[in-house]
Design an enzyme around this catalytic site. Structure first.
Site, PDB file in Angstrom:
ATOM      1  N   HIS A   1      35.965  37.115  88.297  1.00 31.05           N
ATOM      2  CA  HIS A   1      36.488  37.117  86.925  1.00 31.05           C
ATOM      3  C   HIS A   1      37.772  36.292  86.805  1.00 31.05           C
ATOM      4  CE1 HIS A   1      39.165  40.560  88.180  1.00 31.05           C
ATOM      5  NE2 HIS A   1      39.971  39.976  87.308  1.00 31.05           N
TER       6      HIS A   1
ATOM      7  N   ASP B   1      31.694  40.802  91.404  1.00 31.87           N
ATOM      8  CA  ASP B   1      33.024  40.263  91.097  1.00 31.87           C
ATOM      9  C   ASP B   1      33.714  39.776  92.365  1.00 31.87           C
ATOM     10  OD1 ASP B   1      35.188  39.510  89.602  1.00 31.87           O
ATOM     11  OD2 ASP B   1      36.069  41.523  89.517  1.00 31.87           O
TER      12      ASP B   1
ATOM     13  N   SER C   1      44.617  40.723  90.454  1.00 32.32           N
ATOM     14  CA  SER C   1      43.167  40.542  90.566  1.00 32.32           C
ATOM     15  C   SER C   1      42.829  39.454  91.572  1.00 32.32           C
ATOM     16  CB  SER C   1      42.578  40.164  89.201  1.00 32.32           C
ATOM     17  OG  SER C   1      42.586  41.274  88.337  1.00 32.32           O
ATOM     18  N   GLY C   2      41.769  39.707  92.343  1.00 28.48           N
ATOM     19  CA  GLY C   2      41.340  38.742  93.346  1.00 28.48           C
ATOM     20  C   GLY C   2      42.072  38.868  94.659  1.00 28.48           C
TER      21      GLY C   2
END
Length: 803
Positions: free
Chosen positions: A615, A658, A753-754
């Protein structure tokens, strides 16, 4: 005659030795344990099997256990066992207990019962078998010498059809049967946390899935990493404090189900109530506080409004769930209750802690120094919780699986929090009790700090240079040093080693060049012929010290998951985490727009590949829209160690997961500030409760540290728990995992995120998760969700090889 005796001895040895030669049939084994007893005898024996024969034929007393010391070739037969005496820790000893004396149940009429029950069915205390008051017995240790009539334990010396009995201390009742359960009876005490039966079918008729299997259901209850939970075969168990035992099922349509196991009719274990204050997690608290730490009134445990729940007095009959008083029925970190506020399901209670001891889960922010110890490690306050052989440490406040007295209350100044390695009793190095029931304790996986000249800052552990990788036969060791063939020949205390072929000053026959020709025992150099987990050792030339360990450095240099600058590893309920030490998480990358704005994290897993969340790449499908920064600590990225790379390719994860791979336009230069994290084994499921860490430059929500890399640690939450209606209500998929504090306070957030979720195991950090999603940030009962990297190992390998 001598030949017949030898043949008889050989038969006895074959009868007690198991296939692997280390276990002894009929005995339970615990390494690193010792027991003190008045009735004991010592013998010479060069195998544990011969020691077992000494115990089986002991004539001076009833032998219930024995201690074997292989290096000293000593055998101690003992009249007591762990049920009646305290077990102590001692290096290089193995404690064997006869199984028949550990059973607290009867086979048949219980003529062979040798347990420690000492009350009758009506709760009357038993009279001692040697006593003549208040009843003059006609069955005594003298009349029945083989019936083990010691102390006042229930026995069945005369084969009574009603089972074990005893004379009573009630002058009006001469004798009475005892309430000892049958070994074949399948029942549970309380909520079945200690159930060890063999029922393997659920209440709805499903067959249980084996605990060591991941099919048809993936799960985080691995028997090898949770040995203290006794997850045997496919038997129903209760590893996480549920109302009763359960199991995963073999039906793909039914993930798990409770088991129908009746409660035992025997009396539950007694506890000493804590009324005014609590120790450890407060499981014994029976006071009357009924208000949460924010002032909310507690809901009665027996009601279902406004909060519907299963923590009822019926489901948890031994937990004191009276009225609406704060309690801890399910092993939370402290007493709590459901609240009468419809918008607040539950909260912890503010119950006073006994004395000045820290709580077992108080925040731990280790000092800004390397994770090594000075002297004997009594002052060590780091966060390592793993032993030299890779075993997980037992919590100091717990007496499972090993009973002990090294508690935070007894040693208030030793910082015995959680399961962190410590040295409360002045041993030679930090240590801990292990979660393996067969190994009582071990030293921890820690290096001794280099001696520093006066006036200089503290140096790090004694790691060898990484310029050349020294092979194991040189003067460093790999693992426990079984293959070590270096020249060191002095012990940790500086004593010269005795030659392995010599018999003075210490006589021995277990480890010589003749008995172990492949173990390098030609001279007097330190070796590890018995695969000792603590490393190489030798017999010493000190007549007062038979043997000791040697100080051999590890050959390990910089590799994946082993940063040169040890992380702080702040863990616990620390709001928003803490600022990291610069470059202590060298695999952390900053994913940026082409104009340099940070918006996501990622993890270096190969000199030219980064793992992140899919994402994070929604803003553009063009690699030129992104760039990656490595070797930085601040979001401003002004460090001289900064490396900047463009992207050559982006590969999204399979089936819409994801997760994504980024191929850099050229490989990075690996250094002590830029280093990859390790990848997990394929399909590995991180055990519930494992301590893991997230890092990032994301949103801090006013908790400080903006613009600097922050870290926080919290436990993994098994998907079965995370998917409960009160938590994430079935949203978490098999290829995802949860981690966080149930009551909130720390979490990954926007901008993280990530980024990586790494877990420490076997002396390195392994990338287990990629920060994916959550319901808000650090909200109570809403832990973070991460892509489970072990589910994508094949995809990662295939992508890197073909691109």
């Amino acid at each position: 005659l001598s030949f017949c005796f030898f043949l008889l001895l050989l038969i006895m040895v074959l009868c007690v030795v198991a296939v692997d030669g280390t276990e002894v049939e009929g005995y339970s084994k615990t390494e690193g344990a010792w027991i003190i007893s008045l009735n004991k005898r010592t013998y010479s024996a060069n195998t544990a099997a011969l020691c077992a024969i000494k115990c089986n034929t002991e004539s001076s007393f009833t032998c219930r256990s024995f201690i074997y010391i292989e290096k000293d070739q000593e055998c101690w037969t003992v009249a007591a066992n762990s049920k009646t005496e305290n077990v102590l820790r001692r290096s290089s000893t193995v404690f064997y207990e006869k199984n028949e004396y550990l059973l607290e149940c009867v086979n048949g009429i219980g003529k062979d019962y040798r347990g420690t029950k000492s009350k009758t069915k009506t709760g009357t205390l038993c009279q001692r078998w040697t006593s003549s008051y208040p009843h003059r017995p006609n069955i005594t240790p003298q009349t029945h010498p083989l019936a083990d009539l010691e102390s006042n334990f229930c026995r069945n010396p005369d084969g009574d059809s009603g089972g074990p009995w005893c004379y009573t201390t009630d002058s009006n009742t001469r004798w009475e049967h005892c309430n000892v359960p049958s070994c074949s009876q399948e029942c549970m005490v309380c909520n079945g946390v200690n159930y060890r039966g063999k029922i393997s079918t659920t209440e709805n008729g499903y067959t249980c899935q084996r605990w060591d299997s991941q099919k048809p259901h993936n799960h985080g209850y691995n028997p090898s990493t949770l040995p203290e939970k006794y997850l045997e075969e496919n038997y129903c168990r209760n590893p996480d404090g549920d109302p009763r035992p359960w199991c995963f099922t073999t039906s793909p349509a039914k993930r798990w189900d409770f088991c129908a196991i009746p409660r035992c009719t025997t009396e539950p274990p007694t506890i000493i109530p804590e009324i005014e204050c609590i120790t450890s997690e407060g499981a014994a608290y029976r006071g009357t506080i009924a208000v949460t730490e924010t002032g909310k009134t507690c809901q009665s445990w027996s009601t279902q409004t406004p909060q519907k729940h299963n923590r009822t007095p019926e489901n948890y009959p031994c937990k004191g769930l009276d009225n609406n008083y704060c309690r801890n029925p399910d092993n939370e970190r402290m007493p709590w209750c459901y609240t009468t506020d419809p918008d607040t399901r539950w909260e912890y209670c503010n119950v006073t802690r006994c004395g000045d001891t820290p709580g077992p889960d108080d925040p731990v922010i280790p000092p800004d120094e390397e994770d090594c110890y000075e002297g004997n490690g009594s002052s060590y306050r780091g966060v390592t919780s793993e032993t030299v052989s890779g075993k997980k440490c037992q919590r100091w406040s717990s007496n499972t699986p090993h009973r002990h007295v090294k508690t935070p209350e007894v040693y208030p100044n030793a910082d015995l929090r959680r399961n962190l390695c410590r040295n409360p009793d002045g041993d030679r190095a930090p240590w801990c009790y292990t979660t393996d029931p067969t190994v009582r304790w071990e030293y921890c996986k820690l290096e001794k700090c280099l001696v520093r000249p006066s006036g200089t800052s503290r140096p790090g552990p004694q790691y060898p240079s990484t310029a050349t990788q020294t092979p194991p036969e040189e003067n460093c060791k790999v693992g426990n040093g079984e293959a070590y063939r270096g020249p060191t020949s002095i012990t940790v205390l500086g004593v010269t080693c005795q030659a392995w072929s010599a018999q003075t000053p210490h006589s021995h026959s277990s480890f010589t060049p003749e008995t172990h020709p492949t173990k390098g025992l030609e001279g007097n150099s330190c070796r590890n012929p018995d695969n000792d987990v603590n490393g190489p050792w030798c017999y010493t030339t000190d007549s007062n010290k038979k043997w000791d360990y040697c100080q051999i450095p590890d050959c390990a240099g910089l590799s994946c998951g082993t940063p040169a600058i040890k992380p702080r590893r702040c863990f616990g309920r620390i709001v928003g985490g803490c600022v990291s030490k610069a470059h202590s998480w060298p695999w952390q990358i900053s994913l940026r727009t082409s104009t340099g704005i940070h918006f996501c994290g990622g993890t270096l897993i190969d000199p030219q590949w980064v793992l992140t969340a899919a994402h994070c790449l929604e803003r553009s499908t063009r690699p030129s829209a992104y760039k990656v920064l490595l070797g930085i600590h601040t979001e401003r990225a002004t460090e001289s160690s900064k490396q900047e790379r463009g992207l050559e390719k982006m590969v999204l994860g399979p089936n819409g997961a994801d997760i994504a791979l980024l191929k850099l336009d050229r490989p990075v230069l690996l250094s002590d500030k830029v280093q990859p994290a390790c990848l997990p084994e394929k399909d590995h499921i991180v055990p519930s409760g494992t301590e893991c860490y997230v890092t990032g430059w994301g949103e801090t929500q006013g908790t400080g540290g903006e613009g600097i890399l922050k870290e926080t640690g919290f436990p993994v939450i098994e998907n079965r728990v995370c998917n409960r209606p009160a938590y994430l209500n079935g949203r978490v998929k098999d290829h995802e995992m949860c981690a966080g504090n149930i009551e909130g306070g720390t979490d990954s957030c926007q901008g993280d995120s990530g980024g990586p979720l790494v877990c420490y195991a076997q002396n390195s950090f392994v990338l287990q998760g990629v920060t994916s999603w959550g319901l808000g940030c650090a909200n109570a009962m809403k832990p973070g969700v991460y892509a489970r990297v072990s589910k994508f190992v094949d995809w990662i390998d295939r992508t890197i090889k073909t691109n």
